[in-house]
Motif scaffolding. Sequence first.
Motif, PDB file in Angstrom:
ATOM      1  N   PRO A 167       0.819  -1.230   0.000  1.00 58.36           N
ATOM      2  CA  PRO A 167       0.000   0.000   0.000  1.00 58.36           C
ATOM      3  C   PRO A 167       0.850   1.276   0.000  1.00 58.36           C
ATOM      4  CG  PRO A 167      -0.873  -1.584   1.574  1.00 58.36           C
ATOM      5  CD  PRO A 167       0.461  -2.109   1.128  1.00 58.36           C
ATOM      6  N   ARG A 168       1.956   1.268   0.768  1.00 60.56           N
ATOM      7  CA  ARG A 168       2.818   2.455   0.807  1.00 60.56           C
ATOM      8  C   ARG A 168       3.556   2.635  -0.516  1.00 60.56           C
ATOM      9  NH1 ARG A 168       5.427   3.201   6.861  1.00 60.56           N
ATOM     10  NH2 ARG A 168       3.445   3.103   7.998  1.00 60.56           N
ATOM     11  N   VAL A 217       1.241   4.393  -2.826  1.00 61.71           N
ATOM     12  CA  VAL A 217       1.189   5.835  -2.569  1.00 61.71           C
ATOM     13  C   VAL A 217       2.432   6.526  -3.144  1.00 61.71           C
ATOM     14  CG1 VAL A 217       1.190   7.615  -0.779  1.00 61.71           C
ATOM     15  CG2 VAL A 217      -0.244   5.589  -0.515  1.00 61.71           C
ATOM     16  N   ALA A 218       3.609   5.911  -2.940  1.00 61.22           N
ATOM     17  CA  ALA A 218       4.853   6.484  -3.460  1.00 61.22           C
ATOM     18  C   ALA A 218       4.819   6.545  -4.991  1.00 61.22           C
ATOM     19  CB  ALA A 218       6.058   5.650  -3.006  1.00 61.22           C
ATOM     20  N   GLY A 219       4.324   5.471  -5.612  1.00 57.74           N
ATOM     21  CA  GLY A 219       4.216   5.450  -7.070  1.00 57.74           C
ATOM     22  C   GLY A 219       3.226   6.474  -7.590  1.00 57.74           C
ATOM     23  N   LEU A 220       2.123   6.659  -6.863  1.00 62.17           N
ATOM     24  CA  LEU A 220       1.123   7.646  -7.255  1.00 62.17           C
ATOM     25  C   LEU A 220       1.724   9.053  -7.226  1.00 62.17           C
ATOM     26  CD1 LEU A 220      -1.893   8.027  -7.975  1.00 62.17           C
ATOM     27  CD2 LEU A 220      -2.345   8.320  -5.532  1.00 62.17           C
ATOM     28  N   GLY A 221       2.477   9.344  -6.163  1.00 55.77           N
ATOM     29  CA  GLY A 221       3.134  10.653  -6.053  1.00 55.77           C
ATOM     30  C   GLY A 221       4.146  10.871  -7.156  1.00 55.77           C
ATOM     31  N   ALA A 222       4.932   9.823  -7.464  1.00 52.90           N
ATOM     32  CA  ALA A 222       5.931   9.923  -8.529  1.00 52.90           C
ATOM     33  C   ALA A 222       5.264  10.169  -9.879  1.00 52.90           C
ATOM     34  CB  ALA A 222       6.771   8.643  -8.578  1.00 52.90           C
ATOM     35  N   GLY A 223       4.143   9.503 -10.120  1.00 52.03           N
ATOM     36  CA  GLY A 223       3.429   9.676 -11.379  1.00 52.03           C
ATOM     37  C   GLY A 223       2.891  11.076 -11.553  1.00 52.03           C
ATOM     38  N   PHE A 269       5.154   0.455 -10.074  1.00 53.03           N
ATOM     39  CA  PHE A 269       6.106   0.363  -8.970  1.00 53.03           C
ATOM     40  C   PHE A 269       5.648  -0.616  -7.905  1.00 53.03           C
ATOM     41  CE2 PHE A 269       7.999   4.529 -10.297  1.00 53.03           C
ATOM     42  CZ  PHE A 269       9.318   4.092 -10.352  1.00 53.03           C
ATOM     43  N   THR A 270       4.342  -0.651  -7.627  1.00 52.76           N
ATOM     44  CA  THR A 270       3.834  -1.586  -6.626  1.00 52.76           C
ATOM     45  C   THR A 270       4.045  -3.023  -7.078  1.00 52.76           C
ATOM     46  OG1 THR A 270       2.157   0.009  -5.917  1.00 52.76           O
ATOM     47  CG2 THR A 270       1.817  -2.276  -5.280  1.00 52.76           C
ATOM     48  N   THR A 271       3.697  -3.298  -8.337  1.00 54.01           N
ATOM     49  CA  THR A 271       3.888  -4.650  -8.873  1.00 54.01           C
ATOM     50  C   THR A 271       5.370  -5.020  -8.880  1.00 54.01           C
ATOM     51  OG1 THR A 271       1.964  -4.335 -10.320  1.00 54.01           O
ATOM     52  CG2 THR A 271       3.426  -6.175 -10.839  1.00 54.01           C
ATOM     53  N   TYR A 272       6.213  -4.089  -9.371  1.00 56.53           N
ATOM     54  CA  TYR A 272       7.650  -4.358  -9.449  1.00 56.53           C
ATOM     55  C   TYR A 272       8.248  -4.571  -8.060  1.00 56.53           C
ATOM     56  CZ  TYR A 272      12.605  -3.798 -10.533  1.00 56.53           C
ATOM     57  OH  TYR A 272      13.959  -3.985 -10.636  1.00 56.53           O
TER      58      TYR A 272
END
Length: 299
Positions: free
Chosen positions: A114-115, A118-124, A191-194
């Motif tokens: 989950p975190r 969130v990090a990937g969403l911010g990066a996107g 990023f979450t999947t990776y």
Amino acid sequence: MATEQEKPLATKIGRPQPKEKPLHSLTAGAIAGAIEAFVTYPTEFVKTRSQFGGKRQSPIAIVKQTVVTQGFTGLYAGCGALVVGNAVKAGVRFVSYDHFKRKLQDSEGKVSAPRSLVAGLGAGMMEAIFAVTPSETIKTKLIDDAHRPNPQYRGLAHGTVMIVKQEGITGIYRGLIPTMMRQGANSAVRFTTYSTLKQFVQGQARPGQQLPSTMTFGIGAIAGLVTVYTTMPLDVVKTRMQSLEARTQYRNFIHCAYRIATEEGVRRFWTGTTPRLARLVLSGGIVFTVYENVMRVLG
């Protein structure tokens, strides 16, 4: 004194794990993004062409028509915009993701799914604002213009200047909202999947063992596959909003999505899936593999 078996654990507990330096992340990301964009560009060209309105064409038909009328180089119309934009995008993406990841990691340096989301969403969101929207708007307009009887743009520089002259600075920020939504979703899912797959694979390996490039490529490719099917509708709306007729056809991205759904059918939202799938599977493998290897070289 720690034994050989105890050293990895002692190291892990006794001192913090090494952190990526922002400059290293920026450099590695930019190199990875530029290489990936150039290698996979023909698939991006075909995907974008297939998403314009009008008669639907298969990817093979688009390739044949382009090569016959414009030669093989026709498949690289607008390439410069994407290579430059992709280099900046990937640099911003990895720097942003590393920053958010450090803020969200636990005391052991691990980031839960989950975190990571969130990090990937911010990066996107960051990459959409600073790199993706302007570069993809220019790329889309150049591709749209290239297959017209009398193209008005002579290349990346000329096209950019003309777009700004005709539409102002907002002309290269068409489709910002759907682009932010797409990039946020893209990075969050990818990023979450990776990260999840990488942590799982590393958990099966010996402590301190580096993953081979083939494994990194495979994990990145799977991440690209998952990303395509979950974010395709946003990509189609983004492309339509950035086309040359967008100003006269769509009031905003919601109106654009409504018209596509009601006039062309819901299936139209997945137009261009095959070439985008080809690109993102290759992209995921290439970007993560190049990034990891450049980071190793930079130390």
